[in-house]
Design a protein around this motif. Structure first.
Motif, PDB file in Angstrom:
ATOM      1  N   UNK A  92       1.286  -1.301   0.350  1.00  0.00           N
ATOM      2  CA  UNK A  92      -0.055  -0.030   0.216  1.00  0.00           C
ATOM      3  C   UNK A  92       1.065   1.507  -0.248  1.00  0.00           C
ATOM      4  N   UNK A  93       1.766   1.323   0.355  1.00  0.00           N
ATOM      5  CA  UNK A  93       2.530   2.740   0.972  1.00  0.00           C
ATOM      6  C   UNK A  93       3.387   2.255  -0.628  1.00  0.00           C
ATOM      7  N   UNK A  94       3.994   1.460  -1.095  1.00  0.00           N
ATOM      8  CA  UNK A  94       4.117   1.548  -1.973  1.00  0.00           C
ATOM      9  C   UNK A  94       3.856   2.362  -3.174  1.00  0.00           C
ATOM     10  N   UNK A  95       2.697   1.579  -3.586  1.00  0.00           N
ATOM     11  CA  UNK A  95       1.571   1.888  -4.133  1.00  0.00           C
ATOM     12  C   UNK A  95       1.322   3.158  -4.209  1.00  0.00           C
ATOM     13  N   UNK A  96       0.952   3.623  -3.442  1.00  0.00           N
ATOM     14  CA  UNK A  96       0.272   4.911  -3.027  1.00  0.00           C
ATOM     15  C   UNK A  96       2.625   6.108  -3.314  1.00  0.00           C
ATOM     16  N   UNK A  97       2.601   6.173  -2.592  1.00  0.00           N
ATOM     17  CA  UNK A  97       3.963   7.077  -2.875  1.00  0.00           C
ATOM     18  C   UNK A  97       4.780   6.865  -4.279  1.00  0.00           C
ATOM     19  N   UNK A  98       5.052   6.042  -4.950  1.00  0.00           N
ATOM     20  CA  UNK A  98       5.436   5.855  -6.272  1.00  0.00           C
ATOM     21  C   UNK A  98       4.652   6.734  -7.415  1.00  0.00           C
ATOM     22  N   UNK A  99       3.803   5.947  -7.708  1.00  0.00           N
ATOM     23  CA  UNK A  99       2.832   6.501  -8.619  1.00  0.00           C
ATOM     24  C   UNK A  99       2.660   8.383  -8.381  1.00  0.00           C
ATOM     25  N   UNK A 100       2.327   8.411  -7.226  1.00  0.00           N
ATOM     26  CA  UNK A 100       2.402  10.109  -6.945  1.00  0.00           C
ATOM     27  C   UNK A 100       3.580  10.405  -6.959  1.00  0.00           C
TER      28      UNK A 100
END
Length: 135
Positions: A92-100
Protein backbone atom coordinates in the motif's frame (compact mmCIF):
# COMPACT_ATOMS: atom_id res chain seq x y z
CA UNK A 1 6.66 -45.27 28.66
CA UNK A 2 9.32 -45.92 31.22
CA UNK A 3 11.60 -43.36 32.84
CA UNK A 4 14.54 -43.99 30.49
CA UNK A 5 12.41 -43.55 27.38
CA UNK A 6 10.90 -40.37 28.79
CA UNK A 7 14.34 -38.91 29.55
CA UNK A 8 15.53 -39.81 26.06
CA UNK A 9 12.47 -38.14 24.51
CA UNK A 10 13.08 -35.04 26.61
CA UNK A 11 16.75 -34.87 25.52
CA UNK A 12 15.71 -35.26 21.88
CA UNK A 13 13.12 -32.49 22.22
CA UNK A 14 15.60 -30.14 23.89
CA UNK A 15 18.17 -30.84 21.18
CA UNK A 16 15.66 -30.12 18.43
CA UNK A 17 14.53 -26.95 20.21
CA UNK A 18 18.05 -25.60 20.53
CA UNK A 19 18.77 -26.31 16.84
CA UNK A 20 15.58 -24.57 15.71
CA UNK A 21 16.22 -21.53 17.92
CA UNK A 22 19.83 -21.31 16.73
CA UNK A 23 18.76 -21.39 13.08
CA UNK A 24 16.15 -18.69 13.64
CA UNK A 25 18.39 -16.12 15.30
CA UNK A 26 19.33 -14.51 11.99
CA UNK A 27 15.69 -14.02 10.99
CA UNK A 28 15.05 -10.64 12.74
CA UNK A 29 18.31 -9.35 11.25
CA UNK A 30 17.14 -10.40 7.79
CA UNK A 31 13.86 -8.56 8.33
CA UNK A 32 15.79 -5.45 9.34
CA UNK A 33 17.99 -5.77 6.26
CA UNK A 34 14.93 -6.12 4.01
CA UNK A 35 13.42 -3.00 5.59
CA UNK A 36 16.60 -1.01 5.02
CA UNK A 37 16.81 -2.34 1.46
CA UNK A 38 13.18 -1.38 0.83
CA UNK A 39 13.79 2.16 2.06
CA UNK A 40 17.01 2.48 0.04
CA UNK A 41 15.37 1.29 -3.19
CA UNK A 42 12.41 3.62 -2.78
CA UNK A 43 14.61 6.57 -1.82
CA UNK A 44 17.16 6.03 -4.58
CA UNK A 45 14.47 5.41 -7.15
CA UNK A 46 12.46 8.46 -6.16
CA UNK A 47 15.35 10.89 -5.88
CA UNK A 48 17.07 9.41 -8.93
CA UNK A 49 13.88 9.70 -10.99
CA UNK A 50 14.14 6.26 -12.62
CA UNK A 51 10.53 6.25 -13.81
CA UNK A 52 8.89 2.90 -14.56
CA UNK A 53 11.59 0.85 -12.82
CA UNK A 54 10.72 2.22 -9.39
CA UNK A 55 7.55 0.23 -8.73
CA UNK A 56 8.87 -3.28 -9.60
CA UNK A 57 12.27 -2.54 -8.08
CA UNK A 58 10.80 -1.40 -4.80
CA UNK A 59 8.76 -4.58 -4.51
CA UNK A 60 11.81 -6.88 -4.75
CA UNK A 61 12.47 -7.08 -0.96
CA UNK A 62 8.80 -7.84 -0.36
CA UNK A 63 8.79 -10.61 -2.98
CA UNK A 64 11.98 -12.12 -1.50
CA UNK A 65 10.34 -12.11 1.91
CA UNK A 66 7.10 -13.67 0.63
CA UNK A 67 8.85 -16.39 -1.37
CA UNK A 68 11.17 -17.29 1.50
CA UNK A 69 8.28 -17.49 3.96
CA UNK A 70 6.11 -19.50 1.56
CA UNK A 71 8.84 -22.11 1.03
CA UNK A 72 9.36 -22.82 4.74
CA UNK A 73 7.95 -26.15 5.90
CA UNK A 74 6.98 -24.72 9.30
CA UNK A 75 5.71 -21.21 9.95
CA UNK A 76 4.83 -19.85 13.36
CA UNK A 77 1.20 -19.14 14.21
CA UNK A 78 1.75 -15.43 14.54
CA UNK A 79 3.47 -15.32 11.15
CA UNK A 80 0.34 -16.56 9.36
CA UNK A 81 -1.47 -13.42 10.53
CA UNK A 82 1.41 -10.96 10.65
CA UNK A 83 2.96 -11.52 7.23
CA UNK A 84 -0.11 -10.87 5.08
CA UNK A 85 -0.60 -7.64 7.02
CA UNK A 86 3.06 -6.76 6.51
CA UNK A 87 2.87 -7.47 2.79
CA UNK A 88 -0.32 -5.48 2.36
CA UNK A 89 1.00 -2.49 4.27
CA UNK A 90 4.30 -2.34 2.37
CA UNK A 91 2.44 -2.77 -0.92
CA UNK A 92 0.00 0.00 0.00
CA UNK A 93 2.80 2.43 0.87
CA UNK A 94 4.59 1.68 -2.40
CA UNK A 95 1.38 1.78 -4.45
CA UNK A 96 0.65 5.27 -3.14
CA UNK A 97 4.16 6.71 -2.81
CA UNK A 98 5.73 5.59 -6.09
CA UNK A 99 3.14 6.70 -8.67
CA UNK A 100 2.14 9.87 -6.82
CA UNK A 101 5.77 10.76 -6.18
CA UNK A 102 6.72 10.19 -9.81
CA UNK A 103 3.95 12.48 -11.01
CA UNK A 104 3.78 15.25 -8.40
CA UNK A 105 7.00 15.12 -6.36
CA UNK A 106 9.75 14.24 -8.80
CA UNK A 107 13.11 14.16 -6.97
CA UNK A 108 11.64 15.99 -3.95
CA UNK A 109 13.24 14.74 -0.73
CA UNK A 110 10.32 16.06 1.33
CA UNK A 111 8.20 13.32 -0.29
CA UNK A 112 10.66 10.50 -0.82
CA UNK A 113 12.42 10.43 2.56
CA UNK A 114 9.19 9.98 4.60
CA UNK A 115 7.89 7.49 2.00
CA UNK A 116 11.10 5.47 2.27
CA UNK A 117 10.98 5.46 6.07
CA UNK A 118 7.30 4.51 6.02
CA UNK A 119 7.99 1.62 3.62
CA UNK A 120 10.57 0.18 6.05
CA UNK A 121 8.36 0.42 9.15
CA UNK A 122 6.42 -2.85 8.60
CA UNK A 123 9.68 -4.79 8.29
CA UNK A 124 11.03 -3.12 11.42
CA UNK A 125 7.86 -3.95 13.35
CA UNK A 126 8.04 -7.57 12.16
CA UNK A 127 11.69 -7.80 13.25
CA UNK A 128 10.81 -6.35 16.65
CA UNK A 129 7.94 -8.85 17.05
CA UNK A 130 10.24 -11.72 16.05
CA UNK A 131 12.82 -10.62 18.60
CA UNK A 132 10.22 -10.16 21.31
CA UNK A 133 8.70 -13.58 20.56
CA UNK A 134 12.03 -15.37 21.07
CA UNK A 135 12.46 -14.28 24.69
Amino acid sequence: MDKTAAEQALRTAESASSKVLAQGRWYPKALLALGVLEAAILLAGGLGNVGLLLMPGSLVPLFVFIVYTATRPVVGRHQRVLYPILGASVSLVIAIAAPLGQVRFTANPAWWVPAAVLSAVPFLVAAWLETRGRR
